[in-house]
Design a protein around this motif. Sequence first.
Motif, PDB file in Angstrom:
ATOM      1  N   ASP A  87      15.820  -6.931 -43.415  1.00 39.27           N
ATOM      2  CA  ASP A  87      16.310  -8.282 -43.130  1.00 39.27           C
ATOM      3  C   ASP A  87      15.779  -8.846 -41.813  1.00 39.27           C
ATOM      4  O   ASP A  87      16.029 -10.003 -41.512  1.00 39.27           O
ATOM      5  N   SER A  88      15.065  -8.032 -41.029  1.00 33.96           N
ATOM      6  CA  SER A  88      14.579  -8.596 -39.752  1.00 33.96           C
ATOM      7  C   SER A  88      13.074  -8.422 -39.601  1.00 33.96           C
ATOM      8  O   SER A  88      12.580  -8.318 -38.485  1.00 33.96           O
TER       9      SER A  88
ATOM     10  N   ASP B 139      10.727 -10.589 -40.965  1.00 32.09           N
ATOM     11  CA  ASP B 139       9.963 -11.818 -41.154  1.00 32.09           C
ATOM     12  C   ASP B 139       9.430 -12.238 -39.780  1.00 32.09           C
ATOM     13  O   ASP B 139      10.151 -12.828 -38.969  1.00 32.09           O
TER      14      ASP B 139
ATOM     15  N   ASN C 108       7.577 -14.493 -38.840  1.00 30.42           N
ATOM     16  CA  ASN C 108       7.446 -15.929 -38.557  1.00 30.42           C
ATOM     17  C   ASN C 108       8.779 -16.579 -38.200  1.00 30.42           C
ATOM     18  O   ASN C 108       8.817 -17.762 -37.855  1.00 30.42           O
ATOM     19  N   ASP C 109       9.833 -15.799 -38.266  1.00 31.80           N
ATOM     20  CA  ASP C 109      11.165 -16.327 -37.978  1.00 31.80           C
ATOM     21  C   ASP C 109      11.624 -15.805 -36.606  1.00 31.80           C
ATOM     22  O   ASP C 109      11.760 -14.596 -36.401  1.00 31.80           O
ATOM     23  N   ALA C 110      11.857 -16.745 -35.675  1.00 30.82           N
ATOM     24  CA  ALA C 110      12.177 -16.354 -34.288  1.00 30.82           C
ATOM     25  C   ALA C 110      13.437 -15.489 -34.221  1.00 30.82           C
ATOM     26  O   ALA C 110      13.498 -14.513 -33.469  1.00 30.82           O
ATOM     27  N   ARG C 111      14.454 -15.841 -35.007  1.00 31.84           N
ATOM     28  CA  ARG C 111      15.721 -15.083 -34.981  1.00 31.84           C
ATOM     29  C   ARG C 111      15.493 -13.662 -35.504  1.00 31.84           C
ATOM     30  O   ARG C 111      16.027 -12.684 -34.981  1.00 31.84           O
ATOM     31  N   SER C 112      14.676 -13.565 -36.533  1.00 29.49           N
ATOM     32  CA  SER C 112      14.343 -12.272 -37.112  1.00 29.49           C
ATOM     33  C   SER C 112      13.634 -11.381 -36.064  1.00 29.49           C
ATOM     34  O   SER C 112      13.944 -10.197 -35.909  1.00 29.49           O
ATOM     35  N   ARG C 113      12.711 -12.009 -35.335  1.00 34.73           N
ATOM     36  CA  ARG C 113      11.984 -11.257 -34.300  1.00 34.73           C
ATOM     37  C   ARG C 113      12.946 -10.795 -33.205  1.00 34.73           C
ATOM     38  O   ARG C 113      12.837  -9.675 -32.699  1.00 34.73           O
TER      39      ARG C 113
ATOM     40  N   ASN D 189       4.827  -5.508 -39.534  1.00 33.51           N
ATOM     41  CA  ASN D 189       6.202  -5.695 -39.036  1.00 33.51           C
ATOM     42  C   ASN D 189       6.394  -4.970 -37.693  1.00 33.51           C
ATOM     43  O   ASN D 189       5.653  -4.046 -37.366  1.00 33.51           O
TER      44      ASN D 189
ATOM     45  N   ASN E 171       5.868 -10.091 -29.124  1.00 33.39           N
ATOM     46  CA  ASN E 171       6.480 -11.406 -29.278  1.00 33.39           C
ATOM     47  C   ASN E 171       5.614 -12.492 -28.639  1.00 33.39           C
ATOM     48  O   ASN E 171       5.422 -13.565 -29.204  1.00 33.39           O
TER      49      ASN E 171
END
Length: 432
Positions: free
Chosen positions: A150-151, A153, A155-160, A250, A400
Amino acid sequence: MAEKLATLSFHDGKPSVDFPIYSGNEGPDVIDVRALYGKTGLFTYDPGFMSTASCRSSITYIDGDVGILQYRGYPIENLVETCSFLEVAYLILFGELPKKDQLDTFVDTITHHTMVHEQLSRFYNGFRRDAHPMAVMCGVVGALSAFYHDSIDINDARSREISAYRLIAKLPTITAMTYKYTTGQPFMYPRNNLSYVENFLYMTFGTPCEDWKPNPVLTRAMERILILHADHEQNASTSTVRLAGSTGANPFACISAGIAALWGPAHGGANEAVLKMLDYIGDVKNIPQFLERVKVKEDHTMLMGFGHRVYKNYDPRARIIQKTCHEVLEALDLKDDKLFKLAMALEKIALEDDYFIKRKLYPNVDFYSGIVYKALGIPVPMFTAIFALARTVGWIAQWNEMLGDADAKIGRPRQLFTGAARRDFVPMGQRK
Ligand code: SDX
């Protein structure tokens, strides 16, 4: 348009070509050679990246001639004196020192991510008990991507961000579990009433049979060591993380790649190698003979914990660790520790030797760290795993930063081809 230009001219009459020069806030300017191949059909040749800035970065600055190290502009000496490891981690990740409420929230978030998926603990059983901790760490950290879908992705800042929290929070647990597995003791679950560093020491040295109490001197020493190892701009393992990350891999896979790169004795594996070297030398009287061996290239013997690509002066981290070493040995009543005395004598003799003076070889971060780890009761093969635990903060911040850099592209160097030119295929029966 860059203010400054560098002109490349040729001796064979080809027209000269201009390249922009960019200035950073500190350190050498860089020549932007990205258009070189398009304009001239030539590549640059720079094995080992001796003269290549592979990216722009605003995280860590080193002045190797003077011996300066700064995280986000703050001298390492200030950070190590006053900050906790998580305070420094926040600084490295987000660029500013946290205010009280920001730090509290960050610590709370990290604290509540320290457990690993229960199934991950079964991974350890697949390894031999005598496996090198770094082999186990590469495998287990890489396996995190199989648990935290779930973490990933990127391209997704919250995921990173969640991946960053998970990695920083779980690395102490994974490192301590690695140690417990080699000793055959039960894994210890993290405890939320302990600080990050206390918790790591508890999961490493605690057992279910008795209470465990943190020793403030030892906790502080470990805190300092982790701060000193947290980031170091574009070193080999960080560059490996960036290269892996440039493909879109990832974060767990990228950090696992970083751990693999760190393992080598020319890099983070040197802390383990220093202890083996000191054991081998054995006594102050054997130092001159050992140093003579080091000078014979064909012997492939290095003075481990000495020399650095960037520092041509004393590594500021080595100075701090040497001081910490004094404090720890004093606190543990080990002032006469034979290894420490041997290391001090080795350093003194090497720093007065022409071979090391000429090549500007000084002690680096790994020279004294092993003696502190050993005094803390950490077995030698675990040393580099602790380096990896600390460096995870830097790796994830650099990863990041790369993902947010508009100039970043898949890392794909070219080569100077020295193999056979095109030739006709030879059928099996006609091969000589
Ligand atoms: C880390 O890059 C980073 O930032 C890394 C790091 C981080 O925080 O990420 O700081 C952590 O990796 C510290 C380094 C740990 N490694 C060691 O302690 C291993 C011993 N050191 C060497 O292998 C070496 O100094 C390196 C790998 C650290 C640096 O290598 P360079 O920059 O490629 O330099 P070099 O090997 O070309 O050395 C220049 C000269 C050579 O002699 P000459 O050919 O000119 O005659 O110095 C000699 C080398 O042979 N030399 C040494 C030596 N280190 C260099 N000779 C004896 N003993 C040594 N330790």
